[in-house]
Design an enzyme around this catalytic site. Structure first.
Site, short mmCIF file in Angstrom:
data_model
loop_
_atom_site.label_atom_id
_atom_site.label_comp_id
_atom_site.label_asym_id
_atom_site.label_seq_id
_atom_site.Cartn_x
_atom_site.Cartn_y
_atom_site.Cartn_z
N ASP A 53 27.84 27.76 111.31
CA ASP A 53 28.00 26.59 112.14
C ASP A 53 26.66 26.67 112.82
O ASP A 53 26.45 27.41 113.62
CB ASP A 53 29.00 26.68 112.96
CG ASP A 53 30.41 26.27 112.57
OD1 ASP A 53 30.48 25.63 111.38
OD2 ASP A 53 31.47 26.69 113.05
N TRP A 201 3.61 -6.09 86.67
CA TRP A 201 3.48 -6.39 85.32
C TRP A 201 2.44 -5.95 84.56
O TRP A 201 1.03 -6.26 85.08
CB TRP A 201 3.61 -8.12 85.29
CG TRP A 201 3.61 -8.41 83.79
CD1 TRP A 201 4.77 -8.52 83.10
CD2 TRP A 201 2.76 -9.46 83.57
NE1 TRP A 201 4.48 -9.25 81.96
CE2 TRP A 201 3.08 -9.74 82.04
CE3 TRP A 201 1.56 -9.97 83.93
CZ2 TRP A 201 2.56 -10.57 81.33
CZ3 TRP A 201 0.76 -10.75 83.03
CH2 TRP A 201 1.32 -10.98 81.70
N ASP A 369 11.20 -14.97 71.12
CA ASP A 369 11.44 -16.23 71.76
C ASP A 369 11.09 -17.41 71.10
O ASP A 369 10.04 -17.38 70.22
CB ASP A 369 10.57 -16.26 73.09
CG ASP A 369 11.05 -17.20 74.20
OD1 ASP A 369 11.81 -18.00 74.02
OD2 ASP A 369 10.37 -17.15 75.20
N ARG A 443 8.43 -18.24 86.21
CA ARG A 443 8.35 -18.67 84.98
C ARG A 443 9.08 -19.91 84.28
O ARG A 443 9.91 -19.76 83.56
CB ARG A 443 8.60 -17.27 83.95
CG ARG A 443 7.90 -17.30 82.64
CD ARG A 443 8.39 -16.38 81.66
NE ARG A 443 7.51 -16.57 80.26
CZ ARG A 443 8.10 -16.08 79.13
NH1 ARG A 443 9.33 -15.72 78.98
NH2 ARG A 443 7.19 -16.02 78.25
N LYS A 476 16.66 -8.00 71.08
CA LYS A 476 15.88 -7.97 72.18
C LYS A 476 16.41 -8.51 73.39
O LYS A 476 16.26 -9.94 73.42
CB LYS A 476 14.24 -8.17 71.58
CG LYS A 476 13.52 -7.95 72.98
CD LYS A 476 12.05 -8.19 72.37
CE LYS A 476 10.89 -8.20 73.44
NZ LYS A 476 9.63 -8.73 73.16
N ASP A 478 16.04 -9.84 76.91
CA ASP A 478 14.97 -9.91 77.91
C ASP A 478 15.52 -10.33 79.29
O ASP A 478 16.44 -10.81 79.47
CB ASP A 478 13.93 -11.01 77.43
CG ASP A 478 12.40 -10.44 77.81
OD1 ASP A 478 12.22 -9.81 78.75
OD2 ASP A 478 11.66 -10.79 77.01
N CYS A 523 14.12 -5.24 77.78
CA CYS A 523 12.71 -5.65 78.18
C CYS A 523 13.26 -6.44 79.46
O CYS A 523 14.18 -6.96 79.61
CB CYS A 523 12.58 -6.51 76.92
SG CYS A 523 10.86 -7.45 77.22
N ASP A 545 4.27 -5.46 78.73
CA ASP A 545 3.67 -6.43 77.88
C ASP A 545 2.39 -6.27 77.84
O ASP A 545 1.60 -6.91 76.93
CB ASP A 545 3.99 -7.74 78.82
CG ASP A 545 5.19 -8.43 78.44
OD1 ASP A 545 5.98 -8.04 77.53
OD2 ASP A 545 5.57 -9.50 78.99
C1 GLA Z 1 8.83 -11.40 77.78
C2 GLA Z 1 8.55 -10.13 77.03
C3 GLA Z 1 7.75 -10.31 75.68
C4 GLA Z 1 8.37 -11.64 74.94
C5 GLA Z 1 8.41 -12.81 76.01
C6 GLA Z 1 8.96 -13.95 75.41
O1 GLA Z 1 7.55 -11.35 78.46
O2 GLA Z 1 8.19 -8.98 77.57
O3 GLA Z 1 7.66 -9.28 74.94
O4 GLA Z 1 9.48 -11.34 74.48
O5 GLA Z 1 9.19 -12.56 77.00
O6 GLA Z 1 8.98 -15.07 76.16
#
Ligand code: GLA
Length: 722
Positions: A53, A201, A369, A443, A476, A478, A523, A545
């Site tokens: 203690d 980013w 996308d 975005r 993928k 995101d 992602c 990215d």
């Molecule tokens: C993000 C991802 C990219 C791509 C875009 C599509 O930025 O990191 O690789 O997939 O979205 O909108």
């Protein structure tokens, strides 16, 4: 590996070949930490002056030093579960508000059990695997009716200790959990360097190392996700620790939301590390009989420097975290459409992409996308997961890919919604942040409230409809914005952030159970959610990215401190800064893939890509994906980046050497590591060819750019003679 309990001195020892972790129950029933470090084996601790203690002493009239027996000063002890509201002010593991406004919390030992194996958490990702042993301790709060279940798991001789905690409300009235940390760890010294990995980013996980100072240093995310800016991983190491020598402790979190990782140096020169869910925006109501499961925390110890920490983390992630059954198998050469055409494509152009991708050796074609709703710009359609039939004949594209011998993958961003979408028009309430004021769009999108079951159910239904109709081999997944306003949810304010993550985990879980053959890549605008929580579901994550090869050297090197190369999405892109060969060398030290307009490649560029593919196919699975990484030269410290990966049987290795600034003729010397001294190795013939390609690449780059920064990279392969 052994977990033992010595009843005589109430001492718990968790040990394997890599570390010992020791704590005991003191005379007040409180767990006191004693030791975490190099294995101490059979060392007899019964006679150690444990400072049993560590109570306050005073000098009595006769000059003798005495202890205030009635006064347990817990701030002097090394705590195993730092309390709240008592004398210890170095940071509590839990803050719980109980009836009558009582907030003091101190847990005392009730019972324990030691067993083989490791239980799964019910709603959270967690480590798993064979050869596990677990210590589970039950403690009760002196100041309330909560029960704490603590658990410690060790996997064989891996240098990692997994910690879990659950709070159960055993009382009759609701309590409010205002802080839930997975662990507190007291270390009896503060002469450490602290390494953490900050970023932005396109600039993820920049390694920063600095001496730990008095006070509190916190790495924290309040962004609703683990974030680009901070990563839930940090290292405390000896000031003189190198890649190979010195003691190092690492801390990681199996969670993808807001987190706090703090190191507090107090007046005792003790360092307390705390790791858990960030308090900001957190306050969780727990009704009678309910349990709050805290996300899992990972502690790593190494006496072999930073490299030792990383290799332990890498093995843990690959063997005891990732769940996907295909994670260890050779992965196909991936082609992704994003940087080639962004959202601007139609059936004809994608068919041409597929044909040309196949020609350069792609084995998995990913349509990124733009294939759904009215997604011609990023202002619309997130939430509308139906095929944009007027834009793309998805079946035709998939059939084409299959006829070319490629698998097919597709992009989703399930947790988001554009105000310009059918889903928003019918269900504006599905989006977070409605507080009667202007919401922050990022975005052009809002965040879907996945804390609500009906929202997650809708996503499951819409995504299943696509996955049932089309033959899809890869997703993928995101997540392209931070969480801003968290108002407007049916979920109580303090629970939203945590429940959003739980909703996402549950959606991933349901989809992966329904479609176990589909391979997932995570992602979040690149690497904004690069953490153990996401890796549990996604065996690879798009690292950044940023595909500029020089930037990538830093990003991938920084990421490698915690995460294995096998999880780092890494592609050769169209970036004109250097040759495809040099870019390929760097991309090989990740998952490897290709991302550009394949129709625009010249024949010699195609040849370059094919050559990189050959190295990939020959060595990647054994050497990079499942091998051991050794960092040789850090881009954060000089002009060179060098690392190598060695197959587990040490028969083969791949070495990367890259310089950022062009240098004229000079020797560069790199000492290889991790090889077997009893084996003889020779460079493959291809490697020599790579060197000459390097010089060609450097010359070409020099004439194009005439700038000082001309990255070149070589990869050499080293193989043991049979
Ligand atoms: C993000 C991802 C990219 C791509 C875009 C599509 O930025 O990191 O690789 O997939 O979205 O909108």
């Amino acid at each position: 590996m052994a977990i033992t309990y010595n009843a005589e001195n109430a001492l718990f020892r968790i040990e394997n070949a890599r570390f010992s972790y020791v704590f005991f129950v003191n005379s007040k029933g409180v767990l006191q930490h004693l030791y975490f470090g190099k294995p101490i084996g059979e060392t007899d601790l019964s006679s150690a002056d444990l400072g049993w203690d560590w109570s306050k002493t005073y000098l009595s009239a006769d000059g003798a030093e005495k202890i205030y027996e009635d006064n347990y000063y817990n701030d002097r002890s090394m705590a195993e579960v730092p309390s709240h509201g008592l004398m210890d002010k170095s940071g509590a593991q839990f803050v719980i508000e109980k009836s009558g406004g009582v907030t003091a919390t101190s847990f005392v030992y009730k019972k324990h059990r030691i067993y083989d194996g490791k239980p799964k958490l019910s709603a959270l990702p967690s480590t798993h695997g064979d050869n596990a042993q677990t210590l589970e301790i039950t403690l009760d709060d002196v100041y309330g009716n909560e029960r704490l279940l603590l658990s410690y798991t060790v996997y064989g001789d891996l240098g990692a200790l997994i910690r879990n905690a659950s709070i159960i409300n055993c009382g009759k009235t609701e309590i409010r959990v205002k802080r839930a940390y997975s662990l507190g760890l007291d270390l009896p010294r503060s002469d450490f360097d602290l390494m953490h990995f900050h970023g932005d980013w396109c600039l993820e996980r920049f390694a920063e190392r600095k001496p730990l100072a008095n006070g509190r240093f916190t790495v924290e995310s309040t962004m609703g996700r683990s974030s680009h800016e901070k990563n839930p991983f940090a290292v405390l190491c000896d000031r003189h620790a190198t890649e190979d020598t010195g003691e190092a402790y690492a801390f990681s979190f199996v969670y993808s939301g807001n987190f706090t990782l703090a190191a507090n140096v107090d007046k005792w020169r003790r360092t307390r590390v705390l790791l858990g869910i960030c308090d900001e925006d957190f306050s969780f109501a727990l009704g009678s009989g309910e349990t709050f499961e805290v996300p899992e925390g990972v502690l790593v110890y190494s006496d072999r420097g930073l490299g030792g920490v990383s290799r332990t983390m890498h093995d843990l992630v690959r063997n005891n975290l990732i769940t996907h059954k295909k994670a260890k198998a050779a992965r196909p050469v991936l082609f992704n459409s994003w940087e080639g055409c962004y959202l601007d494509f139609d059936t004809q152009s994608i068919l041409a992409y597929a044909e040309n991708a196949a020609k350069i050796g792609a084995e998995l074609f990913v349509l990124d996308d733009g294939w759904f709703g009215k997604r011609d710009t990023d202002c619309s359609s997130l939430g509308d997961w139906f095929v944009a039939d007027g834009k793309i004949d998805l079946k035709k594209v998939i059939d084409k890919c299959h006829s070319l011998g490629m698998k097919f993958g597709i992009w989703f961003e399930p947790e988001m919604i554009n105000p310009d979408s059918d889903l928003y028009r019918t269900h504006p309430d599905y989006a977070l942040g409605d507080g009667g004021y202007e919401r922050t769009l990022s975005r052009h999108q809002l965040v879907l409230d996945t804390s609500r079951k009906e929202v997650a159910d809708r996503l499951f239904k819409d995504m299943s409809a696509i996955l049932d109709k089309y033959e899809i081999d890869y997703i993928k997944w995101d997540h392209n914005r931070n969480i801003g306003e968290i108002t407007g949810s049916d979920t109580p304010y303090g629970e939203v952030c945590h429940r959003l993550i739980l909703g996402t985990y549950s959606l991933l879980d349901r989809l992966q159970k329904k479609y176990p053959e589909i391979f997932f890549e995570g992602c979040a605008s690149g690497g904004g959610r690069f953490d153990l929580g996401m890796l549990y579901y996604n065996p690879q994550i798009w690292t950044s990215d940023e595909t500029d090869p020089v930037q990538r050297l830093f990003i991938q090197y920084g990421t490698s401190y915690a995460y294995p190369l096998s999880v780092m999405g890494s592609h050769i892109s169209k970036n004109p800064i250097t040759s495809y060969t040099a870019k390929g060398r760097i991309a090989l030290f990740g998952t490897y893939g290709i991302e550009m307009n394949p129709c625009l490649l010249s024949e010699s560029e195609r040849e370059e890509v094919r050559e990189v593919n050959e190295i990939y196919k020959k060595y990647h699975c054994e050497v990079i994906q499942n091998g051991d990484l050794y960092r040789l030269a850090s881009p954060f410290e000089g002009n060179y980046t060098s690392m190598m990966s060695v197959s587990k049987d040490k028969s083969k290795a791949l070495v990367l050497f890259a310089n950022v600034l062009k240098e004229n003729n000079r020797y560069r010397f790199i000492k290889l590591k991790g090889l077997d001294p009893d084996k003889r190795y020779s460079n493959s013939r291809r490697a020599r060819r790579c060197v000459s390609l390097l010089w060609r690449a450097a010359r070409a780059a020099a004439t194009i750019r005439k700038a000082a920064a001309i990255p070149t990279a070589i990869t050499t392969t080293t193989e043991a003679a049979a």
